[in-house]
Design an enzyme around this catalytic site. Structure first.
Site, PDB file in Angstrom:
ATOM      1  N   HIS A 284      84.548  60.548  24.344  1.00 18.08           N
ATOM      2  CA  HIS A 284      83.800  59.353  24.748  1.00 18.08           C
ATOM      3  C   HIS A 284      82.410  59.348  24.105  1.00 18.08           C
ATOM      4  O   HIS A 284      81.797  60.409  23.940  1.00 18.08           O
ATOM      5  CB  HIS A 284      83.633  59.323  26.271  1.00 18.08           C
ATOM      6  CG  HIS A 284      84.930  59.357  27.023  1.00 18.08           C
ATOM      7  ND1 HIS A 284      85.472  60.533  27.513  1.00 18.08           N
ATOM      8  CD2 HIS A 284      85.800  58.364  27.339  1.00 18.08           C
ATOM      9  CE1 HIS A 284      86.629  60.255  28.121  1.00 18.08           C
ATOM     10  NE2 HIS A 284      86.853  58.953  28.020  1.00 18.08           N
TER      11      HIS A 284
ATOM     12  N   ASP B  13      82.745  65.105  22.322  1.00 18.09           N
ATOM     13  CA  ASP B  13      83.555  64.551  23.412  1.00 18.09           C
ATOM     14  C   ASP B  13      84.262  63.286  22.905  1.00 18.09           C
ATOM     15  O   ASP B  13      83.757  62.595  22.021  1.00 18.09           O
ATOM     16  CB  ASP B  13      82.621  64.196  24.570  1.00 18.09           C
ATOM     17  CG  ASP B  13      83.346  63.861  25.856  1.00 18.09           C
ATOM     18  OD1 ASP B  13      83.463  64.748  26.718  1.00 18.09           O
ATOM     19  OD2 ASP B  13      83.788  62.697  26.009  1.00 18.09           O
TER      20      ASP B  13
ATOM     21  N   HIS C 191      76.931  60.765  29.787  1.00 16.29           N
ATOM     22  CA  HIS C 191      76.876  59.320  30.089  1.00 16.29           C
ATOM     23  C   HIS C 191      75.662  58.937  30.938  1.00 16.29           C
ATOM     24  O   HIS C 191      75.408  57.737  31.123  1.00 16.29           O
ATOM     25  CB  HIS C 191      78.146  58.867  30.815  1.00 16.29           C
ATOM     26  CG  HIS C 191      79.394  58.997  29.991  1.00 16.29           C
ATOM     27  ND1 HIS C 191      79.516  58.452  28.728  1.00 16.29           N
ATOM     28  CD2 HIS C 191      80.575  59.625  30.242  1.00 16.29           C
ATOM     29  CE1 HIS C 191      80.721  58.740  28.243  1.00 16.29           C
ATOM     30  NE2 HIS C 191      81.375  59.460  29.133  1.00 16.29           N
TER      31      HIS C 191
ATOM     32  N   ASP D 207      88.032  66.521  25.568  1.00 14.78           N
ATOM     33  CA  ASP D 207      89.000  65.477  25.901  1.00 14.78           C
ATOM     34  C   ASP D 207      89.509  64.722  24.672  1.00 14.78           C
ATOM     35  O   ASP D 207      90.303  63.792  24.798  1.00 14.78           O
ATOM     36  CB  ASP D 207      88.445  64.507  26.958  1.00 14.78           C
ATOM     37  CG  ASP D 207      86.995  64.144  26.729  1.00 14.78           C
ATOM     38  OD1 ASP D 207      86.450  64.498  25.657  1.00 14.78           O
ATOM     39  OD2 ASP D 207      86.393  63.498  27.617  1.00 14.78           O
TER      40      ASP D 207
HETATM   41 ZN    ZN Z   1      84.667  62.469  27.747  1.00 15.97          ZN
END
Ligand code: ZN
Length: 311
Positions: A169, A167, A130, A248
Site C-alpha cells: 500500500h 509495503d 498511513h 503484504d
Molecule cells: Zn500494507
C-alpha cells in the site's frame, strides 16, 4: 556487531476484533519463526519504553496527538472498543501499544546511531505508514518510521536520511509528513490502484513514488528498484536508512495482488544494505508495517532479518 531486535509485549495486546487481518497473531508468528529457525539467538534483544510525546510531535500536530491520546486513554479507562475509521479501531491496550511501537522505532534509532548495533528491526504494531500529520487511518495511529526519521534529524543531528517503503500500500501518511522536507528522500513502490488510492502523483520533489499494476512479479519489481530507487538513493547519500517493511506485496497475501516472494525481499534488503554500507556506516532501522498471511509474513521477516544480520 549484532542486529538489534525489538518486540515490545504491549504491541501484542492491541486488538481490533475477531477476523481483523492486522491481528496480534502476526507478531506471535514472527517470534515463533525466529525461534524455530534459530535466528532468534543471533539477534540482540532490546527493550524500549513508551515514546516521548515530544518525539511524536516531530511528525504529528500537537492537536492530533492531544486528541488521539485523549480518545485512546478513554478507551483504556473504559475497556471498551472505539472505532477510529471504518478499518481501524482501538481496545483498552491500543494507547500503550501505539506508544510502545513508536518508542521502539525511536530507541532503535538511538541504538544504531550510538553504535550499539549495526542495524535494527522492530516487530511492532499498530503499523504507521498511513498515519498522516493529523489523522489515524488504515490500521495506523502514529507514524513510527516518520517519527524515528525526524528524531534522527531533529534530535540526533543527522543531515540526510532516506525512507524505503516496500509495503503493497502507498505510504500516504509518511508522504504527508515528509513531502517537502529536503533532508529526507522517500522511495516507495506500491500497487496501484489499491488503498489508500494515492501516490500516483508525488507530493514533493523528495519523493520517488513507483505505482505498479496488480499481478506484477518479483523480477519486474527488481528491475524497478534498480532503475528508480537505487540511483536516487546513491545520489542522495543518506546518513541513515529507515525501512517501512510491509510484507503484504507477497504472492500469498490477500490484501494485495503483487507477486513478491521471500527471495525478492532478501534481494531488496541486500540492495538497500549495500547503499547503507557505502554512505551511512551501515545504519538501517527497519520497522514492520503490513503483512497479513501469517506464514508468508514470518518467512519474509526471517529472510529480511537474515540479510540485515549477515547470516
Ligand atoms: Zn500494507
Amino acid at each position: 556487531m549484532p542486529t538489534a531486535y525489538f518486540n515490545p509485549p504491549e504491541c501484542r495486546r492491541h486488538d481490533m476484533g475477531d477476523g481483523h487481518p492486522e491481528c496480534p497473531a502476526r507478531l506471535a508468528a514472527i517470534d515463533d519463526w525466529l525461534i524455530a529457525s534459530g535466528l532468534d539467538h543471533a539477534l540482540e534483544h532490546f527493550d524500549a519504553g513508551p515514546v516521548d510525546l515530544k518525539d511524536v510531535e516531530l511528525a504529528h500536530t500537537h492537536g492530533y496527538v492531544a486528541e488521539i491520546g485523549a480518545r485512546l486513554r478513554e478507551c483504556a479507562a473504559t475497556g471498551g472498543r472505539c472505532a477510529v475509521d471504518p478499518d481501524t479501531s482501538a481496545n483498552a491496550h491500543t494507547w500503550a501499544a501505539a506508544l510502545a511501537a513508536a518508542g521502539a522505532a525511536v530507541r532503535a534509532t538511538d541504538v544504531v546511531i550510538d553504535g550499539r548495533a549495526d542495524n535494527a528491526f522492530c516487530a511492532v504494531r499498530p503499523p504507521g505508514h498511513h498515519a498522516t500529520r493529523d489523522q489515524s487511518m488504515g490500521f495506523c495511529f502514529f507514524n513510527n518510521v516518520a517519527i524515528a526519521a525526524r528524531h534522527a534529524l531533529d534530535v540526533r543531528g543527522l543531515k540526510r536520511v532516506a525512507i524505503v517503503d516496500f509495503d503493497v500500500h502507498h505510504g500516504n501518511g509518511t508522504e504527508d509528513i515528509i513531502a517537502g522536507d529536503e533532508r529526507v528522500l522517500m522511495v516507495s513502490l506500491f500497487q496501484d490502484p489499491l488503498y489508500p488510492y494515492s501516490g500516483a502523483v508525488p507530493k514533493g520533489t523528495n519523493m520517488v513514488n513507483v505505482p505498479i499494476p496488480p499481478y506484477t512479479r518479483g523480477g519486474d519489481v527488481r528491475e524497478i528498484v534498480e532503475a528508480m530507487w537505487l540511483p536516487a538513493l546513491e545520489r542522495f547519500k543518506p546518513q541513515m536508512i529507515f525501512i517501512s517493511a510491509g510484507f503484504d506485496a507477497h504472492r500469498d497475501d490477500d490484501l494485495g495482488q503483487l507477486g513478491l516472494v521471500e527471495a525478492d525481499y532478501e534481494w531488496i534488503t541486500l540492495k538497500v544494505k549495500a547503499i547503507a554500507e557505502r554512505h551511512a556506516q551501515g545504519r538501517i532501522v527497519s520497522v514492520l508495517e503490513g503483512g497479513y498471511n501469517l506464514h508468508a509474513l514470518s518467512r519474509s521477516v526471517g529472510v529480511h532479518l537474515r540479510a540485515l544480520a549477515d547470516l
